[in-house]
Design a protein around this motif. Structure first.
Motif, mmCIF file in Angstrom:
data_model
loop_
_atom_site.group_PDB
_atom_site.id
_atom_site.type_symbol
_atom_site.label_atom_id
_atom_site.label_comp_id
_atom_site.label_asym_id
_atom_site.label_seq_id
_atom_site.Cartn_x
_atom_site.Cartn_y
_atom_site.Cartn_z
ATOM 1 N N LYS A 1 0.851 -1.190 0.000
ATOM 2 C CA LYS A 1 0.000 0.000 0.000
ATOM 3 C C LYS A 1 0.883 1.235 0.000
ATOM 4 O O LYS A 1 1.934 1.253 0.632
ATOM 5 C CB LYS A 1 -0.890 0.012 1.244
ATOM 6 C CG LYS A 1 -1.953 -1.073 1.215
ATOM 7 C CD LYS A 1 -2.936 -0.882 2.334
ATOM 8 C CE LYS A 1 -2.466 -1.587 3.588
ATOM 9 N NZ LYS A 1 -3.469 -1.551 4.648
ATOM 10 N N ALA A 2 0.439 2.245 -0.714
ATOM 11 C CA ALA A 2 1.150 3.512 -0.657
ATOM 12 C C ALA A 2 1.005 4.059 0.761
ATOM 13 O O ALA A 2 -0.037 3.876 1.404
ATOM 14 C CB ALA A 2 0.556 4.493 -1.654
ATOM 15 N N THR A 3 2.067 4.717 1.273
ATOM 16 C CA THR A 3 1.966 5.260 2.629
ATOM 17 C C THR A 3 1.138 6.537 2.618
ATOM 18 O O THR A 3 1.645 7.648 2.627
ATOM 19 C CB THR A 3 3.360 5.540 3.227
ATOM 20 O OG1 THR A 3 4.212 5.942 2.166
ATOM 21 C CG2 THR A 3 3.900 4.346 3.943
ATOM 22 N N VAL A 4 -0.143 6.346 2.541
ATOM 23 C CA VAL A 4 -1.093 7.446 2.685
ATOM 24 C C VAL A 4 -2.179 6.921 3.615
ATOM 25 O O VAL A 4 -2.254 5.726 3.879
ATOM 26 C CB VAL A 4 -1.735 7.838 1.334
ATOM 27 C CG1 VAL A 4 -0.736 8.515 0.440
ATOM 28 C CG2 VAL A 4 -2.338 6.623 0.667
ATOM 29 N N LEU A 5 -3.028 7.821 4.098
ATOM 30 C CA LEU A 5 -4.165 7.361 4.898
ATOM 31 C C LEU A 5 -5.077 6.569 3.980
ATOM 32 O O LEU A 5 -5.393 7.010 2.877
ATOM 33 C CB LEU A 5 -4.900 8.559 5.498
ATOM 34 C CG LEU A 5 -4.100 9.337 6.529
ATOM 35 C CD1 LEU A 5 -4.903 10.502 7.064
ATOM 36 C CD2 LEU A 5 -3.650 8.436 7.663
#
Lengths: 677, 496
Positions: free
Chosen positions: B32-36
């Motif tokens: 997963k991309a490190t975003v919320l």
């Protein structure tokens, strides 16, 4: 502190595996590498050569964050946080588990008795009323009083100033309307005040509907009262006498029988052996509880039941002619007072009140009135037993005898009478006056007004203040034509009017009791120009100011509220005791001079007291703050001192026989809490 | 090496990762991309709204409305009217939220409409005072309700309430740091609990009605001639019970399909709350007179004692759950504001970083938590915070105004929800009233202090945000770096 907790996650992932964060990180990294392409590997290689900087990306963080200098603090902070949370929860649970029962509202504040007729007249008819109380609620707040007991305001023909009730569910028009009452109650609750009502279960008025139905022989009501056959011309089925004098029996022509009345003949006694009567009375209690009343003062409870056999009571003087037996004092009241079943009745009512006490913050309070004189154990019965609750306390009337002999040891004797006989764990109470007894300022003398107030407010337990005592009001002189009290009409020396004069609010017309018209139901005491609330509010050295100070002190100081009470000294003049709480270094020494002369008290034998003492409050304002030696504490006649001292040794462990405590608790200063001990 | 080159490299790397994943075996989880993450569905959204709005007020002191409206009839009407007003307000927020799909609620809309300065002042006031203090108040009341049953007749010792609320804060922050999903599950569970107790009260009330306890509910308009001022005060107090309608706007970026779910959650959640409020009030009146309601120290407890007697303990228990749920919701959304403000450079950068393993904005959460713990230390923060409440309405009003302004300045923006322009107009008027009413009612110097505090934010804005003074950035850099490594947080990646 908190930084580590959320971010040090691997520990969570691996909880079951028991692996450390380092393992996880090391474990993850190669896996990630495997997933990536050659390009990624290149990139990673590039990251390894870079130094961390602010705003660095994920890869760089991962590369460095597992170093011991970051990992170890992170771990430490995380576990510290966990430990901290656990400690706080544990602390909370411990404190809750150790907390003693907190004091109820009737234990925290003095009870103030309002004699409604004389408190404040709002409509100018010369008689005090409910609206009048509402106008003066500030007075209670000013004195830090939370509990107010109001004398009866039921609908009544007023043969015994309202203690003869015609309708238990209605309010006498003289005092106002039901709406006035509800407003007063709402206002009082709004201000955090509690209203205690008078309840008079023993009898009704002879105009009560029940009595009319009973005398006409209505089948449902015929046993509502105590009836017996008697001779109409000489109606004395037995020798019982009324509290107000003469026979307790009156012949009723309608029914052709005699009815019992332990008070006036207009106050027929209810028959509590009749289950319908019991139910009616319980319903009435419920009616007022539902309205929101906070408590009842159960009047004349010892008279509630009489022996069913109606035998003659033994004469005090057997030689006296039976025909001349006409006074309460001529007989031993073995068959008319404190009869079997009386306490069951009170317990039933208590249970009814307990149902309403369940609601948060709505404890309903019961105090019973029973004059048992030297038969203290009879009074103590009203406390109930550890298993079955009854009154929260029965009124303690012993201090009414204080004027008989003003001396330190006499006062100690009277105090001891209650403290020694009170069942363990119960709550004491003190009063020096009410609407039935002469004002203490007149019977003991003005010299002792302040010392008596100070005694009341510093003894352990709830003091009851009869209106006017806080300013030192005195009895009035009532001429025969002015007499209102039926007992006074019968016997002028027994009149209760002198202690019922209108409250002295100010130096204005009618002492501010009625500022609309120039009538008052009893004359105002002529000293009202100097002795009144308004004037004393201005004066820092007044009786009122002293009352206010002590009431606030009692509320704020744990030692005075629920601490130990220990006798220290008593002689012909001085009565001295101390109040202390385990764990609290601040304690209070009381030195009260009830004697006729000044005295110097030597307390050097009390090792627990420090040598140097400082007066916190004296009844004589000039002595406030004075430094004293404990070997010589000087007091004038009628002077008393509150001495606040600081010590690390308690008096009570070494003198258990001199000390009493109710609602025992110890103080932990580190956390400012009380705990069971 | 500057940040830009790193980002480029990282982006190319992310792309390649994605590419490589396609070639990998299917059971591998995508990185997963490190975003919320978009974790909040419709149900969680509703629970977040309902759970935060319904705190303890309706159970403990639904009095102010009754006090000022004077009788049962007007009181119920005002509860319902407040619900309508809150729904209208929330619809404005729905338009804004679906038009500007950024987290941070008012902050993003104020930026868009009025520029960064006003938004900065909003974030300054909210992050430093409003959000942590309301979180603190809710946890304090949680602790109080949890401890009160053990102290009949008196207030629990300070050490108990403070320790318990501190523990609650730490637990809530920890849960929120661990996982957004966990936090929203917790929120869902507690909201269900709170709706359950409301259902119990309502059903018990209906039973009482059926048994004929209608005396307090007949002639409900008797004896009322409330003045306009009193009605206003009743509204003022009623609307506070509905405060929290904007919860979802703080987490727009985390909503799944926001253009559908946000308006839907609002349209389901707020009417649900209004209906609950009105019915609960009706239930109270079946067994309590108006005076009794006004004087009861805890209305639901009194109701429970009268109606549910042997089971009356469930009421305080569930009120405790309910407050805990409110606290969780408040923490959840409150921290998102700090996160967005940090991202925009109005707060220190690190607040906008997110945990690279947990995908939660942990620095913002922890920052909010620390401030909250400070707020529970003073003896009585309620009075202090009451004075700040007017600021809340200033910002609501400004947001509604922003909606109107944007209609003209940004016509081109796509608006999945479009409310009639009267509605924001109405909200602006109501806000003006609610800001001014308490001040005119009781003008006090404290309001001035609050205003001064709000504007004192400018003292920081000018050097650090506007001028971007060099030494401050030099000072922050090593701090940020070490914190990043300590907490394993990174700036969110761009995901477009």
């Amino acid at each position: 502190m908190e930084l580590g907790e959320c971010t040090r996650n691997p520990g969570y992932q691996d909880v079951d595996g028991g692996g450390s964060a380092a393992d996880t990180v090391n474990h993850e990294e190669p896996e990630e590498r495997r997933d990536t392409t050659a390009l990624k590997l290149d990139a990673d290689a590039e990251y390894t050569q870079m130094k961390p900087y602010a705003g660095m990306p994920k890869e760089l963080v991962l590369l460095h964050s597992s170093k011991a200098r970051y990992r170890v603090p992170r771990e430490i902070m995380f576990w510290l946080m966990v430990a901290c949370t656990l400690v706080m929860v544990a602390l909370t649970v411990t404190v809750i588990a150790l907390s003693p029962q907190c004091l109820k509202w009737w234990q925290v504040s003095p009870v103030y008795q309002v004699y409604l007729r004389s408190f404040r007249d709002s409509d100018g008819d010369g008689v005090g009323d409910l609206k009048g109380i509402q106008e003066q609620l500030d007075h209670f707040q000013y004195l830090n009083i939370k509990s107010v007991w109001v004398s009866p305001f039921y609908h009544s023909p007023m043969r015994d100033s309202g203690y003869d009730v015609e309708d238990f569910r209605a309010i006498h028009p003289l005092f106002g309307t039901m709406q006035d009452f509800e407003e007063l109650l709402a206002q009082m609750h709004n201000k955090g005040l509690k209203l205690i009502m008078d309840f008079i279960p023993n009898h009704t008025s002879d105009r009560h509907r029940w009595f009319n139905l009973s005398r006409t022989g209505d089948p449902h009501y015929k046993d509502y009262y105590v009836w017996t056959d008697c001779n109409g011309s000489a109606p004395r089925p037995n020798n019982w006498v009324s509290v107000f004098g003469k026979s307790a029996w009156t012949y009723d022509e309608v029914r052709g029988q005699c009815y019992l009345h332990q008070f006036l003949k207009e106050q027929p006694d209810l028959n509590f052996r009749n289950p319908h009567v019991r139910k009616e009375m319980t319903d009435i209690i419920r009616f007022w509880l539902e309205k929101g009343v906070d408590g009842f003062r159960m009047g004349a409870v010892k008279h509630l039941m009489e022996a069913a056999h109606l035998r003659d009571e033994p004469q005090v003087d057997p030689n006296k002619a039976p025909e001349s037996v006409a006074s309460e004092w001529d007989l031993h009241h073995d068959y008319t007072t404190s009869q079997l079943g009386l306490h069951d009745l009170l317990r039933e009512w208590r249970a009814e009140m307990d149902v309403f006490s369940r609601e948060p913050g709505r404890y309903r309070f019961m105090v019973s009135e029973s004059y048992d004189y030297h038969e203290v154990d009879k009074t103590m019965m009203y406390y109930g037993t550890p298993l079955v609750k009854e009154s929260d306390f029965p009124f303690n009337f012993h201090l009414l005898d204080l004027p008989q002999n003003t001396s330190g040891s006499w006062v100690k004797h009277l105090v001891q009478l209650w403290m020694a006989n009170m069942p363990r764990g119960q709550w004491a109470n003190w009063l020096v006056g009410n609407h039935d007894k002469p004002r203490i300022a007149s019977s003991a003398g003005q010299t002792y007004i302040r010392v008596i107030n100070m005694l009341l407010l510093t003894l352990p337990g709830t003091p009851t203040t009869y209106y006017g005592e806080e300013i030192g009001m005195e009895n009035i002189n009532v001429t025969d034509s002015q007499t209102q009290d039926p007992a006074g009409k019968y016997n002028a020396s027994a009149s209760r009017d002198p202690q019922r004069s209108p409250m002295q609010w100010s130096g204005d017309m009618n002492a501010g009791f009625n500022n609309k018209t120039n009538i008052t139901w009893l004359p105002v005491h002529p000293n009202y120009t100097s002795i009144n609330v308004e004037a004393q509010r201005e004066d820092e050295g007044s009786v009122l100011a002293q009352y206010r100070f002590l009431s606030a002190l009692r509320q704020s100081e744990l030692a005075l509220q629920r601490g130990w009470f220990c006798y220290v000294h008593a002689d012909a003049s001085v009565f001295s005791y101390l109040r202390e709480l385990d764990g609290l270094n601040r304690a209070f020494l009381m030195v009260l001079n009830f004697g006729k002369e000044s005295a110097v008290t030597d307390l050097s034998s009390v090792r627990e007291l420090p040598d140097q003492l400082k007066v916190l409050k004296s009844t004589n304002q000039v002595n406030d703050g004075k430094a004293l030696q404990k070997s010589g504490i000087p007091t004038e006649a009628g002077e008393s001192l509150v001495i606040q001292y600081s010590t690390s040794t308690r008096f009570n462990p070494n003198h258990p026989e001199q000390c009493y405590v109710s609602e025992k608790a110890c103080y932990l200063s580190a956390m400012d809490i009380l705990y069971k001990c | 090496m500057d940040e830009g080159s790193i980002r480029r490299r990282k982006e190319s790397q992310t792309g390649s990762t994605a590419h490589s994943l396609d070639c990998q075996t299917k059971d591998k989880q995508p990185v997963k991309a490190t975003v919320l993450q978009k974790d909040i569905g419709l149900l969680s959204g509703i629970c977040l709204i309902v759970g935060t709005m319904i705190g303890s007020g309706i159970f403990i002191s639904p009095k102010a409305v009754l006090l000022y409206s004077g009788a049962v009839g007007p009181c119920l009407l005002i509860w319902a009217a407040c619900g309508v007003l809150a729904t209208l307000g929330a619809l404005c927020y729905a338009e804004l939220g679906t038009m500007i799909t950024k987290s941070g609620g008012e902050y993003s809309y104020l930026t868009e409409a009025f520029g960064p300065l006003l938004a900065y002042l909003y974030s300054w006031t909210s992050i430093m005072v409003l959000k942590p203090s309301s979180f603190a108040i809710i946890t304090l009341s949680f602790a109080e309700y949890a401890a009160t049953p053990f102290y009949p007749g008196c207030t629990p010792p300070l050490v108990v309430t403070k320790c318990l609320s501190a523990a609650a804060i730490i637990v809530i922050v920890a849960v929120n740091c661990l996982s957004v999903k966990l936090a929203s599950y917790l929120q869902n569970f507690l909201t269900v609990a709170k709706l359950f107790i409301i259902l119990v009260i309502v059903v018990a009330g209906m039973v009482m009605l059926a048994r004929g306890n209608t005396e307090n509910l007949s002639n409900t308009f008797d004896g009322t001639s409330p003045s306009i001022g009193a009605i206003g005060l009743a509204f003022y107090n009623g609307l506070w019970a509905y405060d929290g309608w904007n919860q979802l706007n703080f987490i727009t970026e985390e909503l799944k399909n926001p253009s559908r779910n946000m308006p839907l959650a609002i349209l389901i959640g707020i009417p649900l709350v209004s209906v609950s409020y009105v019915l609960v009030n009706v239930a109270y009146f079946t067994v309590m007179t108006t005076t009794e309601v006004l004087l009861s120290p805890a209305v639901a407890m009194t109701f429970g004692d009268r109606v549910l007697y042997p089971l009356s303990w469930i009421v305080p228990l569930f009120v405790v759950f309910s407050t805990f749920g409110s606290a969780n919701g408040s923490c959840f959304t409150g921290s998102r504001l700090a996160y967005v403000a940090g991202r925009e450079g109005h707060m220190i950068k690190i607040l906008s970083y997110i945990s690279l393993k947990r995908y939660t904005p942990s620095p913002a959460l922890i920052f909010n938590g620390i401030l909250t713990i400070f707020y529970i230390i003073p003896a009585d923060i309620n009075t202090l915070i009451n004075y700040f409440s007017f600021a809340q309405w200033v910002f609501y009003g400004l947001t509604a105004l922003a909606l109107i302004v944007l209609r003209f300045t940004r016509k081109e923006l796509h608006r999945p929800v479009k409310v009639p322009i009267v509605i924001p107009g109405l909200i602006v008027l109501v806000s003006c009233y609610l800001v001014l009413a308490p001040i005119i009612d009781k003008p006090e110097l404290e309001y001035l202090y609050c205003t001064i505090f709000i504007f004192s934010g400018l003292l920081l804005y000018y050097p650090f945000v506007h001028r971007k003074v060099n030494w401050a950035r030099k000072l922050m850099r090593p701090i940020t770096m070490h914190l990043q490594l300590l907490m394993e947080v990174v700036p969110p990646e761009k995901t477009e």
